[in-house]
Design an enzyme around this catalytic site. Structure first.
Site, short mmCIF file in Angstrom:
data_model
loop_
_atom_site.label_atom_id
_atom_site.label_comp_id
_atom_site.label_asym_id
_atom_site.label_seq_id
_atom_site.Cartn_x
_atom_site.Cartn_y
_atom_site.Cartn_z
N ILE A 18 46.97 -52.96 68.11
CA ILE A 18 45.74 -53.47 69.04
C ILE A 18 45.94 -55.17 69.12
O ILE A 18 45.49 -55.53 70.38
CB ILE A 18 44.59 -53.05 68.11
CG1 ILE A 18 44.53 -51.67 68.07
CG2 ILE A 18 43.44 -53.54 68.81
CD1 ILE A 18 43.35 -51.15 67.21
N ASP A 64 50.69 -65.34 55.84
CA ASP A 64 50.17 -64.01 55.17
C ASP A 64 48.81 -64.05 54.94
O ASP A 64 48.21 -64.73 54.00
CB ASP A 64 51.06 -64.04 53.83
CG ASP A 64 50.76 -62.62 53.36
OD1 ASP A 64 49.86 -62.03 53.61
OD2 ASP A 64 51.65 -62.39 52.28
N ASN A 92 41.88 -59.45 63.84
CA ASN A 92 42.25 -58.34 64.14
C ASN A 92 43.19 -57.81 62.83
O ASN A 92 43.15 -56.68 62.62
CB ASN A 92 43.10 -58.18 65.40
CG ASN A 92 43.98 -57.08 65.40
OD1 ASN A 92 43.57 -55.81 65.64
ND2 ASN A 92 45.21 -57.14 65.24
N SER A 141 36.65 -54.14 63.45
CA SER A 141 36.13 -53.30 62.42
C SER A 141 36.75 -51.73 62.56
O SER A 141 37.69 -51.70 62.86
CB SER A 141 34.57 -53.21 62.42
OG SER A 141 34.08 -52.22 61.54
N SER A 142 35.87 -50.67 62.41
CA SER A 142 36.60 -49.26 62.57
C SER A 142 35.54 -48.29 62.61
O SER A 142 34.30 -48.56 61.94
CB SER A 142 37.47 -49.07 61.10
OG SER A 142 37.73 -47.65 61.44
N TYR A 163 39.35 -48.61 52.33
CA TYR A 163 39.49 -49.41 53.85
C TYR A 163 38.34 -49.21 54.44
O TYR A 163 37.95 -50.36 55.07
CB TYR A 163 40.35 -48.42 54.30
CG TYR A 163 40.60 -48.56 55.92
CD1 TYR A 163 41.33 -49.79 56.44
CD2 TYR A 163 40.14 -47.75 56.94
CE1 TYR A 163 41.58 -50.19 57.66
CE2 TYR A 163 40.54 -48.09 58.13
CZ TYR A 163 40.94 -49.46 58.74
OH TYR A 163 40.96 -49.63 59.86
N LYS A 167 35.76 -52.70 56.39
CA LYS A 167 35.28 -52.79 57.42
C LYS A 167 33.73 -52.60 57.57
O LYS A 167 33.15 -53.42 58.46
CB LYS A 167 35.63 -51.31 58.22
CG LYS A 167 37.39 -51.14 58.36
CD LYS A 167 37.85 -52.62 59.07
CE LYS A 167 39.30 -52.82 59.43
NZ LYS A 167 39.85 -53.86 60.11
N ILE A 196 43.51 -44.94 66.89
CA ILE A 196 44.26 -45.66 68.05
C ILE A 196 45.73 -45.36 67.88
O ILE A 196 46.03 -45.48 66.48
CB ILE A 196 43.91 -47.23 68.28
CG1 ILE A 196 42.24 -47.20 68.53
CG2 ILE A 196 44.94 -47.93 69.32
CD1 ILE A 196 41.79 -46.73 69.66
N THR A 198 48.65 -46.37 67.00
CA THR A 198 49.59 -47.55 66.55
C THR A 198 50.23 -47.03 65.07
O THR A 198 50.23 -45.97 64.74
CB THR A 198 48.53 -48.71 65.96
OG1 THR A 198 47.99 -48.40 64.75
CG2 THR A 198 47.71 -49.12 67.04
#
Ligand SMILES: NC(=O)c1ccc[n+]([C@@H]2O[C@H](COP(=O)([O-])OP(=O)(O)OC[C@H]3O[C@@H](n4cnc5c(N)ncnc54)[C@H](OP(=O)(O)O)[C@@H]3O)[C@@H](O)[C@H]2O)c1
Length: 256
Positions: A18, A64, A92, A141-142, A163, A167, A196, A198
């Site tokens: 993304i 990093d 991102n 975010s997600s 995870y 978010k 998505i 990826t």
């Protein structure tokens, strides 16, 4: 469409997925794009070459963001290039961990929060002095922050509780930052992608993963990085000048 001509943009995690599509979209819109990467140097450099070959301006920057010093290292490099003004900051870069709740370890939990929450928190903090009237900050975010993707109760289907919590933290920061930075003319929004295609969502490459994904969505295809990048480019542009503090779903109508 040159909605970003003369603007400077930083996209974290722009080597792949993304972030890469976002850097391409912003470069196509005319921005000078700082292509941040963690370990994928070859991918980041190839993107910079691609941007330059099309007549745009790009630079690759390494840091990093899971490391405590990562945000400061990155902001020092940004400052050297843009000097005194950053118009667009897209936070991102992120990692995920799919596992049953019972199997999450403290090390993985800490790594997720370090990369997905502490990283963007301090990148925005360190770059604040470069942001000003008209600047736009966009967090990634997600869908996972507001709904449980997939069907984790089903045998063999992993879950993403830690995870998802990272978010959720970003969604909270969007509100706080939008309110705090609005008086300075700085807008802060987030996109909340669904699944998505990826490396992060490599399960979409299997038949089962694809079927599971489509079963959650109103629109029956797998989302592409450019589907998200185009919305980020909109949020970065003047066209969204009256939008701040928003978490915009970009998920083909997932989990409606
Ligand atoms: N794909 C999805 O289904 C989906 C859905 C909702 C939200 N998202 C979010 O969208 C964002 C991008 O995801 P993606 O799917 O494009 O993932 P991706 O293809 O795995 O790319 C992740 C990017 O983040 C960078 N990154 C990861 N850890 C880093 C670290 N410690 N330091 C610096 N950079 C780091 C990577 O850089 P290097 O390779 O150079 O290290 C890479 O450029 C993430 O925040 C993710 O949570 C994704």
């Amino acid at each position: 469409m040159s909605t970003a001509t003369g603007k400077t943009a930083l996209v974290t995690g722009a080597s792949r997925g993304i972030g890469r599509a976002t850097a391409q979209a912003l470069a196509n819109a005319g921005a000078q794009v700082l292509v941040h990467y963690g370990s994928s140097a070859a991918e980041a450099n190839s993107l910079v070459n691609e941007i330059r070959a099309l007549g745009g301006q790009g630079e690759a920057l390494q840091a990093d963001l899971g490391d405590p010093d990562g945000a400061a290292m990155l902001s020092d490099q940004v400052r050297m290039i843009v000097r005194d003004r950053l118009d667009i900051l897209v936070a991102n870069a992120g990692i995920t961990k799919a596992a049953a709740f019972e199997d999450h370890t403290i090390e993985e939990f800490d790594r997720l929060f370090a990369t997905n929450v502490r990283g963007p928190f301090f990148v925005v903090q360190q770059l604040l002095t470069l942001l000003g009237e008209g600047s736009s900050v966009i967090l990634v975010s997600s869908l996972a922050a507001r709904a449980v993707p997939g069907n984790p109760g089903q045998a063999g289907v992993p879950s993403f509780p830690a995870y998802a919590a990272t978010k959720g933290a970003l969604d909270t920061l969007v509100k706080h930052w939008a309110f705090a930075l609005g008086p300075r003319g700085i807008r802060v929004n987030a996109v909340a992608p669904g699944v998505i295609a990826t490396d992060m969502s490599s399960f979409t490459r299997t038949e089962g993963g694809r079927d599971l994904t489509l079963s959650m969505q109103a629109l029956k295809r797998i989302g592409e990085p450019s589907d998200v990048a185009d919305v980020i480019a909109f949020l970065a542009s003047e066209k969204s000048r009256w939008i701040t503090g928003v978490i915009l779903p970009v998920d083909g109508g997932s989990k409606l």
